[in-house]
Scaffold this active site. Structure first.
Site, PDB file in Angstrom:
ATOM      1  N   GLU A   1       0.820  -1.205   0.000  1.00  0.00           N
ATOM      2  CA  GLU A   1       0.000   0.000   0.000  1.00  0.00           C
ATOM      3  C   GLU A   1       0.862   1.266   0.000  1.00  0.00           C
ATOM      4  O   GLU A   1       0.567   2.238  -0.707  1.00  0.00           O
ATOM      5  CB  GLU A   1      -0.913   0.022   1.246  1.00  0.00           C
ATOM      6  CG  GLU A   1      -1.808  -1.202   1.378  1.00  0.00           C
ATOM      7  CD  GLU A   1      -1.211  -2.305   2.238  1.00  0.00           C
ATOM      8  OE1 GLU A   1      -1.951  -2.867   3.056  1.00  0.00           O
ATOM      9  OE2 GLU A   1       0.001  -2.598   2.089  1.00  0.00           O
TER      10      GLU A   1
ATOM     11  N   GLY B   1      10.567 -36.658  -6.957  1.00  0.00           N
ATOM     12  CA  GLY B   1      10.681 -36.959  -8.373  1.00  0.00           C
ATOM     13  C   GLY B   1      10.721 -38.467  -8.521  1.00  0.00           C
ATOM     14  O   GLY B   1      11.467 -39.145  -7.798  1.00  0.00           O
TER      15      GLY B   1
ATOM     16  N   SER C   1      19.547 -43.188  -8.642  1.00  0.00           N
ATOM     17  CA  SER C   1      18.417 -42.268  -8.760  1.00  0.00           C
ATOM     18  C   SER C   1      18.669 -41.097  -9.705  1.00  0.00           C
ATOM     19  O   SER C   1      17.764 -40.309  -9.979  1.00  0.00           O
ATOM     20  CB  SER C   1      18.051 -41.718  -7.376  1.00  0.00           C
ATOM     21  OG  SER C   1      19.138 -40.993  -6.822  1.00  0.00           O
TER      22      SER C   1
END
Length: 375
Positions: A54, A163, A177
């Site tokens: 603001e 993932g 991995s």
């Protein structure tokens, strides 16, 4: 609220989105100042301790030669009315004679909740709040899910990320991995992590991958807290996660005195959260008191299972699930599943997600779903 009003509030939302991941422990807020049907000032909160949206919008108008008197302020969240790191926004709004404030939602933080609205109303400002029935309201909620939970419960917002292959594996039967998901998906995951206040993994992931868990991109200078779950303080202090002071280890009473001394000498902070098992609830309560609002959990199968098992005891343990699914099959009963732990005996007791969304990230499916949504 008119269609034109919705457009102005949409502009405020777009501005607020620029601050995502940068404002904690403050909320993400955007503001637009309108006079005679034209935008005369705009701004968004950039960082805690700096002017709020603001104030930036008012200063923007003044810098362009506009007098905000009689204007309408569109702001995504209720203006604050208390002294914190900055003065109350309501004071400046009243000082500059702004006639109307349209806010996206009421701030749930106890020091503000409804008080900012009342202060403006008592000062002669016409105040209204966006209806929850307007579709834009969902975009406003999405800006500050972590802040809304923290303000309401004192607990951080928890994103569970992984993932994996299409058949739900995060590593082969020999532990390989790298890399299951695409490069674009990994870049996206690092961006998601960098937006948070803390990243959490287990000791097993530290041993096997020796990750840095660093923030990336526009967030690279951010102080992302690395939270390590190490029930026995068994890790070597030479791992990459211990490279600087932005780390914290959650342990148990099982940690030996010699290891406590070892971590103390290495200036690595740690704290016990249970006799034998780390209490995730106590850990999250502790992090919430430290003004950690968003925790990104990207541990291994065990850590994921730890959280999913605890959702049965307390639904506040996980809020958002973020899975990157690669269209490949690893197979094998001994391959590592994305979620370990005890699991559920019955399908009816499964953790169900809502507001699910699927995106294609470089050929990898990015699936987002929610256990909890906050209003």
């Amino acid at each position: 609220m008119t269609e034109q009003d919705i457009q102005y509030m949409t502009e405020a939302v777009v501005l607020a989105q620029k601050g995502i991941g940068k404002t904690s422990p403050n909320p993400t807020v955007g503001a637009v100042l309108v006079q005679n049907g034209a935008i005369i000032g705009q701004g968004y909160h950039k960082k805690a301790g700096t002017p709020h949206a603001e104030i930036i919008a008012i200063r923007d108008a003044l810098s362009k030669g506009h007098d905000p008197k009689g204007s309408t302020l569109f702001v995504t969240l209720e203006p604050c009315c208390h002294f914190g790191k900055t003065p109350p926004c309501t004071d400046d709004i009243l000082k500059h004679g702004i006639a109307e404030v349209i806010m996206g939602m009421v701030d749930p933080f106890p020091k503000v909740h409804g008080k900012g609205r009342d202060a403006l109303h008592q000062g002669g400002v016409h105040v209204s709040v966006l209806s929850k029935q307007v579709s834009l309201f969902q975009d406003i909620l999405a800006l500050n899910q972590q802040y809304l939970k923290w303000a309401d419960t004192g607990l951080p917002y928890v994103t569970l990320k992984a993932g994996m292959s299409l058949d739900g594996k995060i590593a082969t039967r020999i532990g390989e991995s790298k890399w299951i998901t695409s490069e674009k998906a990994r870049v996206d995951a690092r961006r998601e992590r960098s937006r948070c206040d803390a990243v959490m993994i287990g000791a097993g992931t530290v041993r096997s991958d020796n990750p840095e868990l660093a923030p990336h991109g526009i967030y690279r200078k951010k102080h992302l807290l690395r939270v390590i779950l190490d029930p026995r303080l068994s890790l070597q202090t030479t791992h990459a996660v211990f490279r600087d002071e932005h780390v914290f280890v959650a342990t148990t009473n099982n940690a030996k005195d010699v290891d406590k001394e070892r971590f103390t000498k290495a200036s690595i902070p740690f704290k016990s959260f249970g006799p034998q098992r780390i209490s995730l609830k106590r850990l999250l309560q502790y992090l919430g008191k430290e003004e950690i609002q968003h925790v990104f959990v990207e541990g291994g199968s065990g850590t994921h299972g730890y959280f999913v098992d605890d959702v049965r005891l307390d639904s506040l343990m996980i809020d958002r699930v973020l899975f990157y699914v690669e269209p490949l099959l690893l197979g094998g009963k001994d391959a590592v599943p994305v979620v370990g732990g005890h699991g559920r005996k019955h399908v009816k007791n499964a953790v169900r997600l809502s507001h699910t969304k699927v995106d294609d990230i470089g050929g990898t499916l990015k699936i987002t779903g929610y256990v909890n949504r906050y209003e």
